[in-house]
Design an enzyme around this catalytic site. Structure first.
Site, PDB file in Angstrom:
ATOM      1  N   TYR A  27      -2.133   6.341  -1.415  1.00 44.87           N
ATOM      2  CA  TYR A  27      -3.370   5.569  -1.328  1.00 44.87           C
ATOM      3  C   TYR A  27      -3.101   4.100  -1.620  1.00 44.87           C
ATOM      4  CZ  TYR A  27      -3.812   5.295  -6.439  1.00 44.87           C
ATOM      5  OH  TYR A  27      -3.598   5.029  -7.775  1.00 44.87           O
ATOM      6  N   CYS A  28      -4.039   3.274  -1.182  1.00 42.49           N
ATOM      7  CA  CYS A  28      -4.051   1.843  -1.515  1.00 42.49           C
ATOM      8  C   CYS A  28      -5.518   1.482  -1.711  1.00 42.49           C
ATOM      9  CB  CYS A  28      -3.364   1.017  -0.426  1.00 42.49           C
ATOM     10  SG  CYS A  28      -4.135   1.114   1.208  1.00 42.49           S
ATOM     11  N   SER A  29      -5.910   0.278  -1.361  1.00 44.25           N
ATOM     12  CA  SER A  29      -7.309  -0.112  -1.526  1.00 44.25           C
ATOM     13  C   SER A  29      -8.219   0.651  -0.575  1.00 44.25           C
ATOM     14  CB  SER A  29      -7.481  -1.614  -1.301  1.00 44.25           C
ATOM     15  OG  SER A  29      -6.758  -2.337  -2.265  1.00 44.25           O
ATOM     16  N   ILE A  37      -8.594   3.841  -2.928  1.00 46.16           N
ATOM     17  CA  ILE A  37      -9.177   3.834  -4.273  1.00 46.16           C
ATOM     18  C   ILE A  37     -10.623   3.368  -4.243  1.00 46.16           C
ATOM     19  CG2 ILE A  37      -8.379   1.521  -4.906  1.00 46.16           C
ATOM     20  CD1 ILE A  37      -7.831   2.642  -7.750  1.00 46.16           C
TER      21      ILE A  37
END
Length: 161
Positions: free
Chosen positions: A93-95, A122
């Site tokens: 995951y990232c933003s 996230i």
């Protein structure tokens, strides 16, 4: 009647928001890594890899996530942190799910077969009322939003730039 109208407006706005996110992700992603939804991730066990930068990770991250970064991502260093079983479930995951797709694709190219990209990252995790933790392991409302342009996608929590 008012309750039905309110419910319709709420469902429509959620659907519209998801369509806008779909459009954004389709603009930047190649869709070569399968997505996993926040709801599915919340009810399953997986190795979590955070493809954001250290300053973002320090503000908050998903519990038990391993920081692998993006700008200075090293596949060999990441593989050293993973189990030898290349069928282990891994969620990156990232933003929002853009940087994480690139990192996840590199893992797939190394032979990992059960790799997913967290849809909405996230931001979506927090938007759906799931907890994030800080570097001390304490729950926090803070989420690093990468920059002010991307911050519009975070609807819940405290935006940190």
């Amino acid at each position: 009647m008012k309750k039905i109208l309110l419910l319709f407006i709420l469902i429509s706005s959620v659907s519209f928001g998801q369509k806008k996110l779909d459009k954004l992700l389709n603009k930047f992603n190649k869709n070569n890594v399968p997505y996993i939804s926040v709801d599915s991730l919340a009810s399953t066990k997986a190795i979590l890899l955070d493809a954001r930068e250290e300053k973002e990770f320090k503000v908050s991250h998903l519990e038990d996530a391993i920081l692998v970064g993006f700008d200075h991502f090293e596949i060999a260093q990441t593989i050293a942190k993973l189990p030898t079983d290349k069928n282990a479930k891994i969620v990156v995951y990232c933003s929002l799910g853009i940087r994480s797709e690139i990192v996840a694709d590199k893992l797939i190219k190394e032979g990992y077969t059960n790799v997913f990209n967290l849809y909405g990252g996230i931001f979506e995790w927090k938007n759906k009322d799931h907890q994030v933790i800080d570097t001390l392991g304490s729950n926090t409302e803070k989420v690093h939003t990468f920059n002010k342009d991307w911050s519009k996608w975070l609807k819940k929590g405290k935006k940190i730039y």
